[in-house]
Design an enzyme around this catalytic site. Structure first.
Site, short mmCIF file in Angstrom:
data_model
loop_
_atom_site.label_atom_id
_atom_site.label_comp_id
_atom_site.label_asym_id
_atom_site.label_seq_id
_atom_site.Cartn_x
_atom_site.Cartn_y
_atom_site.Cartn_z
CG HIS A 123 -1.81 1.18 1.35
ND1 HIS A 123 -3.09 1.19 0.86
CD2 HIS A 123 -1.59 2.40 1.90
CE1 HIS A 123 -3.63 2.38 1.10
NE2 HIS A 123 -2.75 3.13 1.74
CD GLU A 124 1.89 3.58 3.59
OE1 GLU A 124 2.27 4.71 3.19
OE2 GLU A 124 0.75 3.40 4.06
#
Length: 267
Positions: A123-124
Site C-alpha cells: 500500500h505504501e
C-alpha cells in the site's frame, strides 16, 4: 488571454500523467528527479529524529518483504532503503519518493506475518509508484497563485515539510496534505497487485484491514483516518481479487513466516 491563465493552461497540459496499473489521469507538476531528491532529504530528517530499531530479525523481516515488492514495482530508478523505527505506539509505515521506506514497530503486531506486512508495504509503495505525493503538491500549486508557485518553486526551506505532508506525515512534520479517498483506494488496488506479483496471497489483505480496523480501540487508527470505510474497502478488494489472484497464481510464492514482534511489542 491573461498571461497567468496562459501559464496555467500550459502547466495543466504539460502536467497530465497516467497512474501505472489503473491508468487514471493525474496532474503532476513536479519532476521525478525533484520528487526523489525531496524524498531523500525528508527521509534523512525523519531517521535523524527517530529511534531506529536495531533488532536484526525485525529488520530482516521488513527488508525481505520490502525487497520482494521492490523487485516487481517497476521502478529501477528508485534507490530502495528500508528502516524500522522503534515506536510501538505508532501504527504506521510510509514510502517516500525514490523508494525510502520506514516501518514503525507498532504496526508489526497488526501485520502478524509476512503477508500482512506485504499488505502494508504494498500500500505504501503504491503511493510512491503512483506519485500521489507529487499529485498532492501539484494540486496545491494550482490552488495557489500560479505565478507565486512558479516563483517559489520547490526551494527556500519548506521542501521537507512539503514532501512529508504530501506523503501523509504532516501531522507530525508539517502542514497536513492527506491523501484523498481516491488515492487511498488506488493504493489499495495497486498494493494488492504488487503483493500478488511478489508472491504473497492477496487474500491476506482483507484479513489485515479487518485487524487494522479493530486496532483502534473504539476510535479510528491514524493509519485509517483518510481511508475508505471498511465496507467500501472490502467490496473493492473483492472486485480486484480475481485480477490479483491471477498474478499470485503465476508468481513464485513467497514464504509467509510470522513476524518477529516480541522485542518491539513489549517495550
Amino acid at each position: 488571454m491573461p498571461s497567468r491563465l496562459v501559464a496555467l493552461v500550459a502547466l495543466l497540459v504539460l502536467g497530465c500523467a497516467k497512474v501505472p496499473y489503473t491508468n487514471r489521469s493525474q496532474l503532476i507538476l513536479v519532476s521525478q528527479q525533484e520528487e526523489a531528491a525531496l524524498g531523500t532529504q525528508a527521509f534523512s530528517q525523519v531517521v535523524a529524529k527517530s529511534k531506529i530499531d536495531p533488532s536484526p530479525n525485525v529488520n530482516r523481516d521488513v527488508r525481505e518483504v520490502g525487497e520482494r515488492l521492490a523487485q516487481v514495482a517497476n521502478r529501477p530508478d528508485f534507490q530502495w532503503k528500508f528502516v524500522v523505527i522503534d515506536n510501538p505506539r505508532q501504527v504506521n509505515a510510509f514510502c517516500l519518493p525514490g523508494g525510502k521506506v520506514a516501518v514503525y514497530t507498532g504496526i508489526l503486531p497488526v501485520a502478524q506475518d509476512q503477508a500482512g506486512l506485504a499488505v502494508v508495504l504494498g500500500h505504501e509503495i503504491a503511493h510512491a509508484v503512483a506519485r500521489h505525493g507529487a499529485e498532492r503538491i501539484s494540486q496545491g500549486m494550482v490552488a495557489q497563485s500560479v505565478g507565486q508557485a512558479l516563483a517559489i518553486g520547490l526551494g527556500a526551506g519548506a521542501e521537507s515539510a512539503m514532501i512529508l505532508a504530501a506523503y501523509g506525515l504532516g501531522a507530525q512534520y508539517g502542514v497536513l496534505l492527506p491523501y484523498g479517498r481516491t488515492q487511498e483506494s488506488e493504493a489499495d488496488h495497486i498494493g494488492l497487485l504488487l503483493m500478488a506479483q511478489a508472491g504473497y496471497d492477496p487474500h491476506a489483505a482483507v484479513e489485515f484491514w479487518q485487524r487494522m480496523e479493530q486496532s483502534g480501540g473504539g476510535g479510528t487508527p491514524e493509519f485509517l483516518s483518510t481511508h475508505p470505510s471498511h465496507g467500501t474497502r472490502v467490496k473493492q478488494l473483492s472486485e480486484w481479487m480475481p485480477e490479483a489472484t491471477r498474478l499470485y497464481d503465476a508468481a513464485p510464492h513467497a514464504p509467509n513466516a510470522r513476524l518477529t514482534i516480541a522485542s518491539t511489542s513489549t517495550r
